[in-house]
Scaffold this motif. Sequence first.
Motif, PDB file in Angstrom:
ATOM      1  N   LEU A 150     -48.363  11.218  18.792  1.00 30.69           N
ATOM      2  CA  LEU A 150     -49.448  12.201  18.786  1.00 30.69           C
ATOM      3  C   LEU A 150     -50.345  11.960  17.582  1.00 30.69           C
ATOM      4  CD1 LEU A 150     -47.522  15.496  19.665  1.00 30.69           C
ATOM      5  CD2 LEU A 150     -49.197  14.337  21.115  1.00 30.69           C
ATOM      6  N   ILE A 151     -51.649  11.982  17.811  1.00 28.30           N
ATOM      7  CA  ILE A 151     -52.581  11.908  16.696  1.00 28.30           C
ATOM      8  C   ILE A 151     -52.550  13.247  15.972  1.00 28.30           C
ATOM      9  CG2 ILE A 151     -55.015  11.675  16.063  1.00 28.30           C
ATOM     10  CD1 ILE A 151     -55.350   9.824  18.449  1.00 28.30           C
ATOM     11  N   PRO A 152     -52.371  13.266  14.660  1.00 25.28           N
ATOM     12  CA  PRO A 152     -52.252  14.542  13.935  1.00 25.28           C
ATOM     13  C   PRO A 152     -53.512  15.406  14.079  1.00 25.28           C
ATOM     14  CG  PRO A 152     -51.492  12.720  12.585  1.00 25.28           C
ATOM     15  CD  PRO A 152     -52.155  12.107  13.789  1.00 25.28           C
ATOM     16  N   THR A 153     -53.303  16.604  14.555  1.00 25.75           N
ATOM     17  CA  THR A 153     -54.376  17.603  14.663  1.00 25.75           C
ATOM     18  C   THR A 153     -53.749  18.975  14.422  1.00 25.75           C
ATOM     19  OG1 THR A 153     -54.047  17.954  17.028  1.00 25.75           O
ATOM     20  CG2 THR A 153     -55.632  16.248  16.407  1.00 25.75           C
ATOM     21  N   ALA A 154     -54.592  20.008  14.379  1.00 21.31           N
ATOM     22  CA  ALA A 154     -54.085  21.367  14.183  1.00 21.31           C
ATOM     23  C   ALA A 154     -53.167  21.792  15.328  1.00 21.31           C
ATOM     24  CB  ALA A 154     -55.254  22.342  14.053  1.00 21.31           C
ATOM     25  N   ASP A 155     -53.466  21.326  16.549  1.00 17.62           N
ATOM     26  CA  ASP A 155     -52.631  21.691  17.698  1.00 17.62           C
ATOM     27  C   ASP A 155     -51.383  20.828  17.806  1.00 17.62           C
ATOM     28  OD1 ASP A 155     -54.421  23.646  18.331  1.00 17.62           O
ATOM     29  OD2 ASP A 155     -55.269  22.624  20.075  1.00 17.62           O
ATOM     30  N   ALA A 156     -51.441  19.599  17.309  1.00 21.31           N
ATOM     31  CA  ALA A 156     -50.323  18.665  17.468  1.00 21.31           C
ATOM     32  C   ALA A 156     -49.075  19.116  16.711  1.00 21.31           C
ATOM     33  CB  ALA A 156     -50.736  17.276  17.001  1.00 21.31           C
ATOM     34  N   ILE A 157     -49.249  19.954  15.695  1.00 22.51           N
ATOM     35  CA  ILE A 157     -48.088  20.363  14.902  1.00 22.51           C
ATOM     36  C   ILE A 157     -47.111  21.217  15.707  1.00 22.51           C
ATOM     37  CG2 ILE A 157     -49.368  20.254  12.731  1.00 22.51           C
ATOM     38  CD1 ILE A 157     -49.607  23.304  12.819  1.00 22.51           C
ATOM     39  N   TYR A 158     -47.556  21.731  16.878  1.00 15.05           N
ATOM     40  CA  TYR A 158     -46.674  22.558  17.693  1.00 15.05           C
ATOM     41  C   TYR A 158     -45.877  21.742  18.716  1.00 15.05           C
ATOM     42  CZ  TYR A 158     -49.590  26.301  15.826  1.00 15.05           C
ATOM     43  OH  TYR A 158     -50.263  27.159  14.981  1.00 15.05           O
ATOM     44  N   PHE A 218     -54.021  24.385  24.112  1.00 15.52           N
ATOM     45  CA  PHE A 218     -53.784  23.368  23.094  1.00 15.52           C
ATOM     46  C   PHE A 218     -54.414  22.051  23.570  1.00 15.52           C
ATOM     47  CE2 PHE A 218     -50.409  26.451  22.837  1.00 15.52           C
ATOM     48  CZ  PHE A 218     -50.194  26.641  21.487  1.00 15.52           C
ATOM     49  N   TYR A 219     -55.040  21.345  22.640  1.00 16.90           N
ATOM     50  CA  TYR A 219     -55.686  20.070  22.963  1.00 16.90           C
ATOM     51  C   TYR A 219     -55.042  18.971  22.109  1.00 16.90           C
ATOM     52  CZ  TYR A 219     -59.061  23.150  25.170  1.00 16.90           C
ATOM     53  OH  TYR A 219     -59.644  24.109  25.954  1.00 16.90           O
ATOM     54  N   LEU A 220     -54.503  17.970  22.793  1.00 18.23           N
ATOM     55  CA  LEU A 220     -53.730  16.923  22.125  1.00 18.23           C
ATOM     56  C   LEU A 220     -54.297  15.553  22.468  1.00 18.23           C
ATOM     57  CD1 LEU A 220     -50.218  18.302  23.154  1.00 18.23           C
ATOM     58  CD2 LEU A 220     -51.419  18.752  20.999  1.00 18.23           C
ATOM     59  N   ASN A 221     -54.119  14.629  21.542  1.00 20.54           N
ATOM     60  CA  ASN A 221     -54.471  13.229  21.770  1.00 20.54           C
ATOM     61  C   ASN A 221     -53.236  12.369  21.558  1.00 20.54           C
ATOM     62  OD1 ASN A 221     -57.424  13.406  22.209  1.00 20.54           O
ATOM     63  ND2 ASN A 221     -57.421  14.226  20.115  1.00 20.54           N
ATOM     64  N   VAL A 222     -52.946  11.536  22.552  1.00 21.03           N
ATOM     65  CA  VAL A 222     -51.768  10.675  22.531  1.00 21.03           C
ATOM     66  C   VAL A 222     -52.211   9.214  22.399  1.00 21.03           C
ATOM     67  CG1 VAL A 222     -49.733   9.914  23.809  1.00 21.03           C
ATOM     68  CG2 VAL A 222     -50.487  12.291  23.963  1.00 21.03           C
ATOM     69  N   THR A 223     -51.495   8.506  21.553  1.00 18.19           N
ATOM     70  CA  THR A 223     -51.725   7.068  21.408  1.00 18.19           C
ATOM     71  C   THR A 223     -50.577   6.305  22.052  1.00 18.19           C
ATOM     72  OG1 THR A 223     -52.867   7.383  19.293  1.00 18.19           O
ATOM     73  CG2 THR A 223     -52.052   5.178  19.772  1.00 18.19           C
ATOM     74  N   ALA A 224     -50.923   5.312  22.851  1.00 17.05           N
ATOM     75  CA  ALA A 224     -49.934   4.372  23.388  1.00 17.05           C
ATOM     76  C   ALA A 224     -50.216   3.008  22.727  1.00 17.05           C
ATOM     77  CB  ALA A 224     -50.041   4.265  24.900  1.00 17.05           C
ATOM     78  N   VAL A 225     -49.250   2.473  21.993  1.00 14.27           N
ATOM     79  CA  VAL A 225     -49.446   1.225  21.263  1.00 14.27           C
ATOM     80  C   VAL A 225     -48.344   0.247  21.651  1.00 14.27           C
ATOM     81  CG1 VAL A 225     -48.169   2.118  19.267  1.00 14.27           C
ATOM     82  CG2 VAL A 225     -49.747   0.197  18.970  1.00 14.27           C
ATOM     83  N   ASP A 226     -48.741  -1.030  21.833  1.00 13.19           N
ATOM     84  CA  ASP A 226     -47.715  -2.019  22.165  1.00 13.19           C
ATOM     85  C   ASP A 226     -47.150  -2.638  20.893  1.00 13.19           C
ATOM     86  OD1 ASP A 226     -49.484  -4.026  21.309  1.00 13.19           O
ATOM     87  OD2 ASP A 226     -50.228  -4.409  23.329  1.00 13.19           O
ATOM     88  N   HIS A 227     -46.197  -3.570  21.049  1.00 17.03           N
ATOM     89  CA  HIS A 227     -45.505  -4.158  19.905  1.00 17.03           C
ATOM     90  C   HIS A 227     -45.991  -5.566  19.577  1.00 17.03           C
ATOM     91  CE1 HIS A 227     -41.874  -1.234  19.720  1.00 17.03           C
ATOM     92  NE2 HIS A 227     -42.899  -0.661  20.343  1.00 17.03           N
TER      93      HIS A 227
END
Length: 259
Positions: free
Chosen positions: A49-57, A81-90
């Motif tokens: 989760l990208i850190p935001t005010a809503d992501a802390i929940y 609540f509005y969240l942003n998710v990152t998908a990252v490969d290796h």
Amino acid sequence: NDNAPLFDRVDPSKYEVEVYENITVDAAVAKVLAHDADSGVNGLVTYSLIPTADAIYFDINSTTGVLSFREHPIRSIQSNFYLNVTAVDHGIPALNSFAGIRVTVLEVNEYPPFIQTSAPGGLLQLPENTTVGTVVVTLNITDRDYEAAGRVSVWITNASTSWLTLSSNKSTLVLAQAVDYESDHRNATVSLTACDGGQPSLCSSYDLHVFLQDVNDNAPLFDRVDPSKYEVEVYENITVDAAVAKVLAHDADSGVNGL
């Protein structure tokens, strides 16, 4: 590593989820999924989760992409609540992509209405000389839910008398007709029901027990149409203490009021 992870939505910014406010902590709120066309470690995907005010929940499982609450949501405090998710490969260098999630918390109808009245213990002593239209009981009906689930309707569902009726704003009971201790039945029960607007609706009931009180509202009446016209004749030799006449009066009240 020439392929970035791709979320399984045509528009990855449009993940929209609805959950009820009684969802348990750690229960799955949503699951995001991204695929990476590369092979080996270059195709392995990790979520965050990208850190935001809503992501802390929230927490997100870095491997499965399952999203969950860290603590119980309270809709009255925050419902969206509005969240942003990152998908990252290796791969090296690592490639990533992003998704947006909106989580809406829906209300649960948890509490039935609570009925209180100004009548102690649900007992109303009603003097028989009470004027029609007089407020005899004040209602206080509350519901701990919010919005529709907290909006309450109340009505009289059963009554052994038509003495009382609800006021136009449903906040009081008023006397609907004249009552008389001597001619009416002297006690009655009025049942109230209150239901909220939740789905499903929750209801409560309340029984008000009404007892008429006798009032000394009748004067004694003599048994003559014109009580000033008692006329008696006696002989002059009547003995002392002999009955000269007898008057009779009746009192329509009960008990000591009618003696």
